[in-house]
Design a protein around this motif. Structure first.
Motif, PDB file in Angstrom:
ATOM      1  N   ASP A  68       0.500  -1.015  -0.078  1.00 53.79           N
ATOM      2  CA  ASP A  68      -0.475   0.099  -0.323  1.00 53.79           C
ATOM      3  C   ASP A  68       1.017   1.032  -0.180  1.00 53.79           C
ATOM      4  O   ASP A  68       0.527   2.384   0.406  1.00 53.79           O
ATOM      5  CB  ASP A  68      -0.864  -0.071   1.308  1.00 53.79           C
ATOM      6  N   PRO A  98       1.862   4.760  -1.052  1.00 52.69           N
ATOM      7  CA  PRO A  98       0.703   5.645  -0.988  1.00 52.69           C
ATOM      8  C   PRO A  98       1.871   5.943  -2.220  1.00 52.69           C
ATOM      9  O   PRO A  98       3.145   6.173  -2.933  1.00 52.69           O
ATOM     10  CB  PRO A  98       1.253   7.169  -0.542  1.00 52.69           C
ATOM     11  N   PRO A 111       5.678  10.288   2.157  1.00 56.41           N
ATOM     12  CA  PRO A 111       4.828   9.240   3.290  1.00 56.41           C
ATOM     13  C   PRO A 111       5.356   9.220   4.529  1.00 56.41           C
ATOM     14  O   PRO A 111       6.290   9.070   5.383  1.00 56.41           O
ATOM     15  CB  PRO A 111       4.939   7.814   2.733  1.00 56.41           C
ATOM     16  N   SER A 165       7.479   5.202  -1.402  1.00 60.62           N
ATOM     17  CA  SER A 165       6.604   5.164  -2.312  1.00 60.62           C
ATOM     18  C   SER A 165       6.927   5.346  -3.688  1.00 60.62           C
ATOM     19  O   SER A 165       8.019   5.295  -4.119  1.00 60.62           O
ATOM     20  CB  SER A 165       6.029   6.971  -2.220  1.00 60.62           C
ATOM     21  N   GLY A 184       1.631   5.141  -6.982  1.00 62.26           N
ATOM     22  CA  GLY A 184       1.834   4.518  -5.591  1.00 62.26           C
ATOM     23  C   GLY A 184       1.698   2.896  -6.086  1.00 62.26           C
ATOM     24  O   GLY A 184       2.131   2.697  -6.607  1.00 62.26           O
ATOM     25  N   HIS A 197      -6.786   3.925   0.786  1.00 62.44           N
ATOM     26  CA  HIS A 197      -5.586   3.802   0.006  1.00 62.44           C
ATOM     27  C   HIS A 197      -6.410   3.625  -1.649  1.00 62.44           C
ATOM     28  O   HIS A 197      -7.094   2.489  -2.365  1.00 62.44           O
ATOM     29  CB  HIS A 197      -5.141   2.277  -0.610  1.00 62.44           C
ATOM     30  N   TRP A 230      -5.452   4.891  -5.141  1.00 62.00           N
ATOM     31  CA  TRP A 230      -5.168   5.105  -5.941  1.00 62.00           C
ATOM     32  C   TRP A 230      -4.716   3.839  -7.041  1.00 62.00           C
ATOM     33  O   TRP A 230      -5.138   4.327  -8.544  1.00 62.00           O
ATOM     34  CB  TRP A 230      -3.365   5.669  -5.655  1.00 62.00           C
TER      35      TRP A 230
END
Lengths: 592, 312, 363
Positions: C76, C78, C85, C138, C142, C326, C328
């Protein structure tokens, strides 16, 4: 009293996109700042006459502002003093249907198919006269009776598709007259109808005009029709007015060269010239020349007499063709389209086949060429071509038969494959039948034929959409002639063409016949054209031959009732017995 | 009329036969051997042979086909391999749930799309028209899935206007509480294509001659649109609704899966995942039959909308 | 575009053509291309579709996104454009704190049965060099729940989804157009037979057919293309059949028969060129339809295989991610699909207008 409708310097142009998507303006009415002007006096029928592209329909629609959105209008249209081109939309909506009404060309598509006839007639009554349902219905019944619909009580709840073409047009007229308009615009109201029905509608319109004292603007391409119904005529060509005047003056002594030409190139019922005058013959006359009667040019009657010694090319005996129609749950019934047709065709002769829609004349032509599916229905009879029965040919021999007998269809806009160049269209038949030694040889022949039918050889690389209707029809004729057939069936081949173009194509056909010794089967609904082309005439009705004899004999002394009616229905121009004349003689009191 | 109905019912038979043949051969020829699904992993050969005999798989194919066909005719669909529930019972219990969602969708979609399309046809060519056309194109390019995922998240989870999921036994509760969110999402998605389609119908009609006659009689544009164009456009609209009718039986399986609605679509999906052939076969044939009946109903109702139609 | 007054006869059109400035004869396709060029929206859409085509070629040949399956980020992860992040450091800190917490644990060596072996195992473990793969905190757009790069997945997914759609449309068009031509031109027994097949296939709702075929044939790209092609030809068939019926009655085809052209020549040399633009327009609509169908089927785990990625599988995964905030992967798949489908639809519309202005209004 001033005329209720005065058109002053009207110009209409359309914003169009050409084939490449570029926008440009096309002038439809008026040229280079010079617009169209005319008047429609009270209690008079004024005819707007012209060929296609003359702008007559566009003019009429401009008067009531029914043109599409890309139209630009200029000038003035004065209706009782108000300029309609400047009027707000609500004002136009009040006028239309109430003071100015329209009747259009094709009644089947101009009536709403999902509403009853009564509902459509009642609509303007509700809107303009604010009548209630019962009152509107009663008035609709009266109107239907007035326009000659039989059994109005039953017909009022009928749908348009349940009526015949003539009845539909009567309904359109009833709808137009519902609110007692002062001006009736009739845009080619009889063009889509059969000849006998046409006469009935003309008489109806003339009678109604006289009884109600209306002004009528009658648009048509047919000078004969115009001569019979109108009192004044405006002749248009390519967006400009060429001549204005009373009907009598115009027909007797036309002043403009184009008008003269238009009058001269119509084939006539009473005589058969060798060639028809074409527009160019007349327009080429020097301006100061003495106005000799144009008809003298062509007055040598056709010296070629149809000889009975010429060899027989086609002999048809007992030809019958029926179609299967579905009936009931699982059954089918036979519809006899052609019954017991027989004739003999000689080399260099023309057989005219005349009839209205549904007479079977087209079916007969298609049957001769075996263009019907075998499964569509039974076929009987004999068609002897130099001794061989065409109907009994094995499929393998049919290809050879195609060389001997060919056909030209009615609609020049659909006769050529839009995706083929003219060269491809002309070369294809030769390729199939193996005419010509090789590809360049075939192209040479194709070019020769193009020139023979009066077109430029560089047309080979062009596409059909770049040519006019008359030119396309010539290409279609050239296509059938590449096979050097003995018999050519012409199925209403000139019906879709303008009068002047028609004259050119008819002359071409006659020339080709003389040169190549072709035999023609000329199918048409137009007796005057058949008079010009045919040696013998066969009249058909409901699939049967009603009368068959030499052209002059048939026209001079018709034996059958139907033939007499057909001859009587042909619109020939002004005279003592025309509907307009008869209506004038009746005592008329203008409606209050 | 009676003769027409009779002839149509008669014509349905070859089609139904075709569907039966299609389903039968599809599953027999390409599908997994049913014995494998039903027998446990440790089945002895004798047990396998017993199961084979029980299922009648030793008979010649035409015998099996006849048995299959007989089951259809007597409405004895058999039992689900997974749950042993009779399929007739399965369909009877799941169908109401499906219909509770799909009928409102069909009705609302049509009723809302017609006035919007009429409005767009009225302003045709203007900036509004072009904007709406571009807008619908963009809206159509987003998958239905995204609308459902985002819609449920937004309206159910974040805003809390509707329950995220759920179903009850009472039809009324379902209609009022649980169905609105899925119905709303489906209608929103369906509006774009329907509006475009109906707009094209109206524009087609506007090009006909009778519209010019109506204007020549002095009618205002709204009167022309409502009194003339709409009546004629109902014909293709009816065709379109008719095309959507079979869909209401199978339901929108996506919606059913996502919102856990116990409808037929979800059942079929479960059956596919479990290779539960009887369910899939039975539902396919049953829906095909109902589709043909629905088409017949639509054809007959043409008579009411289009007087030119002659039912022969 | 060209709006002739509907009541003006065709002869007026021809006369106007005479009045227009003369130009070299152009075939249908060339003049359609010229008309198309003037449509700004269409040209932009074409550019976008072309860009996608280039992308797909790169992805398909392995130039780009070849390693989309590698877990290159933390789970996950980002997107980078959101800024540094905070959670990644928290994740990295956790093992550190766990390691730091370790010495405070109780010494249970005397009751631990495995205690004597630890020394041996530690010596053996020291022989192996543990290489910690660098895991990004990151990623550009994502990462999904396994840490795979969403951007790579989106690119690969674009290739898969679009290829499936296009291939299926081609298969369905070939089947539908051929059957439609035969049924429309010949009618009779041949037509009846094909109509029967058509009726059988349309008696069952399309999605149900998909399910039935999917249940039987399983998953995978080739099965998908096969299923969609075998069930989706009905629309094209209906249209082509209607067009062939219409054209076979036209006079130019009658004339071709009169001069002796064979049935095959009439069908393929005469009628087909006049119908090809209709076929292509419908095929482009089918591409869009099949792409959307593939997305839904993959979402339901009935589409592409488990080891492949498509827009549908991405949406399936994003469903659970959304609740955790989440967004993205959902955004990436949606944007990739929306841009392509919008551009493709607009381009197809513009082509349809350019090929035959009279077709406008037909969908």
């Amino acid at each position: 009293m001033t005329a209720p409708l005065k058109v002053e310097n009207l110009q209409v142009a359309f914003r169009l996109h050409d084939a490449d998507g570029r926008a440009h303006r096309v002038e439809a009415v008026g040229r280079e700042g010079q617009g169209v002007s005319f008047e429609v006096p009270a209690n008079t029928t004024v005819a707007l006459v012209g060929e296609s592209g003359s702008g007559k329909s566009v003019t009429a629609m401009a008067l009531v502002r029914l043109l599409p959105r890309n139209a630009e209008c200029a000038g003035r249209v004065l209706w009782r003093g108000d300029d309609l081109l400047q009027a707000p939309r609500a004002h136009m909506q009040r006028l239309r249907g109430h003071e100015i009404a329209c009747v259009f060309q094709d009644p089947m598509s101009s009536l709403n198919p999902v509403l009853t006839v009564g509902a459509q007639i009642a609509e303007p009554l509700h809107k303009h006269l604010l009548m209630g349902r019962a009152a509107a219905r009663a008035r609709a019944l009266e109107l239907l009776a007035e326009v000659g619909i039989p059994e109005p009580r039953q017909r009022i709840d009928a749908y348009p598709h349940q009526l015949s073409g003539g009845q539909q047009q009567r309904v359109m007229i009833a709808m137009a007259l519902a609110c007692e308009p002062q001006l009736l615009i009739a845009d080619e109201p009889t063009t889509a109808l059969d000849v006998t029905i046409q006469r009935q509608i003309l008489e109806l319109l003339a009678r109604l005009q006289a009884q109600r004292g209306l002004s009528m603007l009658f648009i048509s391409h047919d000078l004969g029709v115009v001569g019979e119904i109108a009192q004044q005529v405006v002749v248009m060509r390519q967006g400009t007015v060429r001549e204005r005047g009373t009907v009598a003056d115009l027909f007797a002594s036309p002043k403009d060269a184009y008008t003269k030409a238009l009058l001269a190139c119509r084939p006539r019922l009473d005589e058969r010239p060798r060639r028809l005058t074409v527009i160019d013959d007349v327009l080429a006359e020097p301006a100061g020349a003495v106005a000799a009667p144009v008809r003298e040019v062509d007055l040598d009657l056709d010296p070629r007499r149809a000889d009975d010694d010429d060899p027989v090319v086609l002999q048809v005996d007992g030809l019958c063709k029926s179609f299967w129609l579905r009936s009931g749950l699982f059954g089918r019934m036979e519809f006899k389209a052609v019954q017991d047709v027989r004739f003999t065709l000689r080399r260099g002769h023309t057989l005219g086949v005349v009839g209205e829609s549904g007479s079977g004349k087209t079916t007969m032509g298609l049957t001769l060429l075996r263009l019907h599916d075998a499964a569509s229905g039974p076929l009987a009879g004999r068609v002897l071509f130099h001794g061989h029965d065409l109907l009994a040919l094995a499929p393998a021999d049919r290809l050879a038969m195609r060389r001997r007998i060919q056909i030209v269809f009615q609609n020049p806009y659909e006769a050529l494959n839009p995706r083929f160049t003219i060269g491809q269209t002309l070369v294809e038949p030769m390729t199939i039948h193996g005419i010509g030694a090789d590809a360049p040889g075939r192209e040479r022949r194709a070019r020769d034929w193009l020139v023979r039918v009066g077109l430029d050889a560089d047309a080979m690389h062009k596409y059909p959409h770049e040519f006019s209707g008359g030119q396309r029809q010539r290409i279609a004729i050239a296509r059938s002639l590449t096979l050097s057939p003995d018999v050519l069936v012409l199925d209403e081949a000139v019906a879709a063409l303008d009068v002047s173009v028609q004259a050119q194509v008819l002359n071409l056909l006659k020339d080709l016949q003389d040169e190549l010794g072709l035999a023609y089967i000329f199918i048409s609904h137009d007796l005057a054209v058949v008079r010009f082309m045919a040696d013998d005439v066969m009249v058909m009705k409901d699939g049967r031959v009603v009368e068959h004899r030499r052209t002059e004999t048939l026209l001079a002394h018709p034996q059958d009732d139907y033939t007499r009616r057909l001859i009587g229905a042909v619109a020939q121009g002004p005279g003592p017995a025309t509907p307009a004349q008869r209506a004038l003689e009746r005592p008329t009191a203008p409606r209050p | 009329m009676f003769a027409y109905l009779l002839r149509r019912l008669w014509q349905m038979i070859p089609t139904l036969l075709g569907v039966v043949l299609l389903v039968f051969f599809l599953f027999r020829k390409f599908g997994v051997d049913p014995v494998q699904t039903l027998a446990s992993l440790n089945a002895t050969p004798r047990e396998i042979a017993e199961i084979r005999a029980q299922l009648g798989l030793n008979e010649p194919w035409w015998y099996q086909l006849a048995v299959f066909a007989k089951g259809i005719v007597t409405f004895d669909w058999g039992r689900s391999w997974a749950t042993h529930e009779t399929i007739a019972h399965l369909m009877a219990t799941r169908l109401p749930a499906t219909l509770t969602v799909t009928l409102p969708i069909l009705v609302l979609d049509t009723l809302i799309a017609i006035p919007i399309a009429l409005g767009v046809a009225y302003v045709r060519g203007s900036l509004t028209d072009r904007a709406i056309m571009v807008g619908t194109t963009v809206a159509l390019s987003i998958s239905f899935l995204v609308y459902v995922i985002v819609g449920q998240y937004l309206f159910g989870f974040q805003l809390g206007w509707f329950p995220v999921q759920g179903w009850s036994d009472s039809t009324w509760t379902n209609l009022v509480v649980y169905a609105p969110l899925p119905v709303l999402l489906a209608v929103l998605v369906g509006l774009s294509p329907q509006t475009r389609l109906y707009r094209s119908f109206f524009l087609d009609e506007l090009g006909h001659d009778y519209v010019r006659t109506a204007r020549a009689k002095g009618l205002t544009e709204p009167a022309v649109l409502f009194g003339h164009v709409l009546r004629n456009a109902l014909i293709p609209i009816l065709t379109n609704v008719g095309l959507g009718l079979p869909g209401i039986l199978i339901g929108s399986f996506l919606i059913e899966v996502y919102f856990s609605i116990p409808g037929i679509g979800r059942e079929v999906l479960l059956a596919v995942n479990r290779s539960d052939y009887p369910v899939i076969q039975a539902v396919t044939i049953y829906v095909a039959m109902l589709t043909m009946v629905a088409n017949l109903v639509v054809d007959v109702s043409y008579r009411a909308v289009d007087p030119r139609v002659v039912l022969r | 575009m060209s709006e002739m007054p509907d009541f003006v006869s065709t002869s007026l059109v021809s006369t106007l053509a005479d009045m227009a400035p003369p130009r070299r004869a152009a075939g249908v396709w060339r003049s359609a291309w010229r008309r198309f060029r003037r449509d700004g929206v269409g040209v932009v859409a074409l550019a976008v579709v072309a860009a996608y085509a280039v992308l797909i070629a790169c992805t398909g040949s392995g130039l780009v996104a070849r390693h989309w399956q590698d877990e290159v980020g933390v789970p996950d992860a980002p997107p980078s454009f959101l800024g540094a992040p905070a959670r990644a450091t928290a994740g990295a800190a956790a093992p550190a704190s766990a390691a730091a917490a370790a010495p405070a644990a109780l010494d249970i060596a005397d009751v631990d049965p495995l205690a004597p072996r630890y020394k041996e195992w530690n010596e053996r473990a020291a022989q192996y060099h543990a290489q910690a793969r660098p895991v990004a905190a990151s990623l550009p757009f994502g990462g999904d729940r396994l840490g795979r790069d969403v951007l790579s997945k989106a690119l690969k997914g674009t290739q898969i989804s679009v290829s499936v759609g296009v291939l299926a449309a081609i298969v369905a068009t070939l089947i539908g157009a051929t059957l439609g031509a035969l049924a429309g031109f010949f009618g009779g027994r041949v037509g009846d037979l094909v109509e029967w097949v058509y009726n059988v296939l349309t008696a069952v709702p399309e999605i149900l057919l998909f399910f039935a075929f999917a249940a039987v044939f399983g998953r995978g790209i080739s099965t998908l293309v096969l299923i969609m092609g075998l069930t989706g030809w009905t629309g094209q068939y209906r249209q082509v059949r209607a067009e062939f019926i219409k054209h076979s009655r036209r006079e130019y085809v009658r004339a071709a028969e009169a001069i002796g052209a064979s049935a095959g020549a009439r069908m393929f040399r005469h009628i087909l060129p006049n119908v090809s633009h209709v076929i292509l327009v419908r095929m482009s609509l089918m591409v869009v339809g099949f792409i959307k169908a593939e997305v839904i089927l993959s979402y339901l785990a009935l589409g592409v295989a488990t080891d492949q990625v498509s827009w549908g599988t991405m949406l399936a995964e994003s469903q659970n991610e959304l609740v955790l905030g989440h967004w993205w992967q959902l955004a990436a798949a949606t944007i990739a699909m929306a841009v392509f489908v919008t551009a493709f639809s607009l381009m197809a519309d513009a082509w349809r207008d350019a090929l035959d202005p009279k077709l406008r209004g037909q969908r």
